[in-house]
Write a protein that holds these residues in place. Structure first.
Motif, PDB file in Angstrom:
ATOM      1  N   LYS A  84      34.970  35.954  39.072  1.00  0.00           N
ATOM      2  CA  LYS A  84      34.811  35.090  37.888  1.00  0.00           C
ATOM      3  C   LYS A  84      34.407  33.676  38.306  1.00  0.00           C
ATOM      4  CE  LYS A  84      38.068  37.383  34.771  1.00  0.00           C
ATOM      5  NZ  LYS A  84      39.363  37.268  34.078  1.00  0.00           N
ATOM      6  N   GLN A 132      30.853  33.692  39.427  1.00  0.00           N
ATOM      7  CA  GLN A 132      29.971  33.792  38.258  1.00  0.00           C
ATOM      8  C   GLN A 132      29.891  32.458  37.514  1.00  0.00           C
ATOM      9  OE1 GLN A 132      31.656  37.045  36.067  1.00  0.00           O
ATOM     10  NE2 GLN A 132      30.570  38.630  37.248  1.00  0.00           N
ATOM     11  N   GLU A 135      39.025  39.705  41.385  1.00  0.00           N
ATOM     12  CA  GLU A 135      38.458  39.494  40.037  1.00  0.00           C
ATOM     13  C   GLU A 135      38.291  38.002  39.737  1.00  0.00           C
ATOM     14  OE1 GLU A 135      40.974  41.527  37.258  1.00  0.00           O
ATOM     15  OE2 GLU A 135      40.454  43.505  38.033  1.00  0.00           O
ATOM     16  N   GLU A 136      39.338  37.248  40.076  1.00  0.00           N
ATOM     17  CA  GLU A 136      39.276  35.791  39.836  1.00  0.00           C
ATOM     18  C   GLU A 136      38.201  35.140  40.705  1.00  0.00           C
ATOM     19  OE1 GLU A 136      40.763  33.975  37.501  1.00  0.00           O
ATOM     20  OE2 GLU A 136      41.616  35.838  36.729  1.00  0.00           O
TER      21      GLU A 136
END
Length: 172
Positions: A49, A52, A45-46
């Protein structure tokens, strides 16, 4: 915005690094499988992120760059228009100065002609005064001559009468 995005990216990378180190430390301490999977999910997830944020930062940088180019082009066009306007005003000023110089020369010529005309008028007035005085003197002389002529006519008439009286008396 670019600086904020960079700061966010740096913060996210620092958090990511810390979490990675924590995950490795936990793995080294024989972390249970469920917790390990949870940490891997968090790591993914990190990483998403972070990716992104990097993509967003790249897009913002490109957009800012395009805006900067547009603004620079607009400034160049405005500067060019201002330069052209200044050149036009400068030309107008030169034309106006030339017209003013011509008008000033015409005024100087007119003033010189006016001064010459005043001198001529003064000379004509003086001549007119002399002629008026000469005319007056001639009129006085004519009057005097007429008076003398009258006197001579009267004397001639008196002589004729006297001769007329003398002639019959001498005939007789």
């Amino acid at each position: 915005q670019l600086l904020e995005a960079k700061a966010s990216l740096s913060l996210a990378q620092a958090q990511h690094t810390v979490q990675l180190q924590q995950a490795k430390a936990q793995i080294n301490n024989m972390v249970p499988k469920k917790q390990f999977e949870q940490l891997q999910n968090t790591l993914r997830e990190e990483q998403c992120k972070t990716q992104q944020l990097q993509e967003s930062l790249q897009q913002q940088a490109e957009q800012t760059c395009r805006q900067l180019v547009r603004v620079q082009e607009e400034h160049e066009q405005l500067l060019q228009a201002a330069v052209e306007q200044a050149e036009g005003l400068e030309q107008s000023l030169r034309n106006a100065e030339a017209v003013l110089a011509e008008k000033a020369a015409q005024l100087r010529d007119g003033q010189a002609q006016l001064s010459r005309n005043k001198l001529v008028i003064e000379e004509l007035r003086g001549e007119n005064r002399r002629l008026a005085m000469a005319l007056e003197a001639a009129e006085l002389k004519q009057k005097s001559m007429e008076e003398k002529n009258q006197l001579l006519e009267e004397q001639a008439s008196a002589l004729k009468q006297l001769i007329g009286k003398i002639t019959p008396a001498s005939l007789s």
